[in-house]
Design a protein around this motif. Structure first.
Motif, mmCIF file in Angstrom:
data_model
loop_
_atom_site.group_PDB
_atom_site.id
_atom_site.type_symbol
_atom_site.label_atom_id
_atom_site.label_comp_id
_atom_site.label_asym_id
_atom_site.label_seq_id
_atom_site.Cartn_x
_atom_site.Cartn_y
_atom_site.Cartn_z
ATOM 1 N N SER A 1 0.788 -0.889 0.362
ATOM 2 C CA SER A 1 0.000 -0.208 -0.256
ATOM 3 C C SER A 1 1.170 1.397 0.135
ATOM 4 N N ILE A 2 0.159 2.419 -0.262
ATOM 5 C CA ILE A 2 0.966 3.701 -0.201
ATOM 6 C C ILE A 2 0.027 4.668 0.347
ATOM 7 N N SER A 3 0.629 6.000 0.813
ATOM 8 C CA SER A 3 -0.559 6.698 1.420
ATOM 9 C C SER A 3 -0.203 8.170 0.813
ATOM 10 N N LEU A 4 -1.757 8.539 0.127
ATOM 11 C CA LEU A 4 -1.737 10.017 -0.288
ATOM 12 C C LEU A 4 -2.338 11.130 -0.113
ATOM 13 N N THR A 5 -1.404 12.054 0.057
ATOM 14 C CA THR A 5 -1.985 13.332 0.366
ATOM 15 C C THR A 5 -2.917 13.903 -0.424
ATOM 16 N N ALA A 6 -3.585 14.812 -0.083
ATOM 17 C CA ALA A 6 -5.056 15.463 -0.993
ATOM 18 C C ALA A 6 -4.270 15.867 -2.287
ATOM 19 N N GLY A 7 -5.484 15.814 -3.418
ATOM 20 C CA GLY A 7 -4.268 15.732 -4.407
ATOM 21 C C GLY A 7 -5.133 15.511 -5.797
ATOM 22 N N ASP A 8 -4.550 15.586 -6.621
ATOM 23 C CA ASP A 8 -4.892 14.628 -7.914
ATOM 24 C C ASP A 8 -4.279 13.679 -7.872
ATOM 25 N N TRP A 9 -3.877 12.707 -8.614
ATOM 26 C CA TRP A 9 -3.103 12.034 -8.823
ATOM 27 C C TRP A 9 -3.592 10.592 -9.926
ATOM 28 N N ASP A 10 -2.272 11.088 -10.326
ATOM 29 C CA ASP A 10 -2.816 9.478 -11.354
ATOM 30 C C ASP A 10 -2.058 7.724 -10.495
ATOM 31 N N VAL A 11 -2.450 6.745 -10.819
ATOM 32 C CA VAL A 11 -2.741 5.634 -9.985
ATOM 33 C C VAL A 11 -1.950 4.446 -10.716
ATOM 34 N N THR A 12 -1.451 3.552 -10.854
ATOM 35 C CA THR A 12 -0.668 1.984 -11.495
ATOM 36 C C THR A 12 -0.318 1.485 -10.561
#
Lengths: 51, 164
Positions: free
Chosen positions: B59-70
């Motif tokens: 898993s990964i932790s993402l902060t607020a925002g607009d991400w491309d995840v793959t």
């Protein structure tokens, strides 16, 4: 910066997260990470792949 | 990451603006466009899967925002097993396939018989999905495989890039 972690016998590498963030994320999943250096990570991984 | 807008007025056309990227092997600062987050469970450290049970690999932790995840999901099949399916996806829920209707297209799947047990570590490449977050959220790399004999293993990578 990269971090290398041993979690329940699994070897995981992380990039783009702080050590505190990794700990918090895994703690939420009931996991306790053990941070290791890159040399240890690579050595343990190599040993596992030999098996 | 530095951002330089260079406006050059043409005689007959509009100004041309470019965004200058990094020219070395550094990383974008957290919170800036280009920030990169990654988690890798190495093949040599693959984890045991339970048949027909979605399972988090990493898993990964993402902060607020607009991400491309793959990401990618790999399996190390038991040569004695047959496989009904093997699915990989990224998901906002631990040990759960991403079931949001708009994200069904985020799954990648080996159908029955597609995995050759003589091929080492068959892998699924996951399509990129947009993840728009109002607060810090954990994203999970999920593998769900149905097989007849135990000891199938899974591994993989999940990564995200802040795109704006």
């Amino acid at each position: 910066m990269k971090f290398f972690v041993r979690v329940e016998g699994r070897l995981i590498s992380y990039q783009g997260m702080s050590e505190e963030t990794i700990i918090a994320m895994l703690t939420e999943q009931g996991l306790v990470p053990e941070f290791i250096d890159e040399a240890t990570y690579l050595a343990e991984l190599a040993a596992l792949e030999i098996k | 990451m530095s951002l330089i807008l260079d406006g050059t007025a043409g005689v007959t056309g509009p100004a041309t603006k470019v965004i200058v990227g990094t020219t070395t092997n550094d990383s974008a600062t957290a919170g800036y466009v280009g920030e990169y987050v990654e988690g890798v469970l190495a093949a040599g450290s693959a984890t045991a899967l339970t048949t027909a049970t979605p399972q988090t690999l990493v898993s990964i932790s993402l902060t607020a925002g607009d991400w491309d995840v793959t990401g990618m999901v790999g399996v190390q099949p038991n040569p004695a097993a047959t496989y009904s399916y093997t699915i990989g996806c990224v998901s906002p829920t631990n040990n759960t396939l991403n079931s949001l209707q708009t994200n069904w297209a985020s799954h990648t799947q080996f159908p029955a018989g597609a995995i050759s047990t003589t091929t080492a570590d068959p892998k699924l490449t996951l399509p990129m999905v947009r993840v728009s977050l109002a607060s810090t959220t954990t994203y999970y790399l999920i593998c769900d495989a149905a097989f007849t004999v135990s000891s199938c293993l899974g591994f993989g990578r999940i990564s995200a890039r802040r795109v704006r």
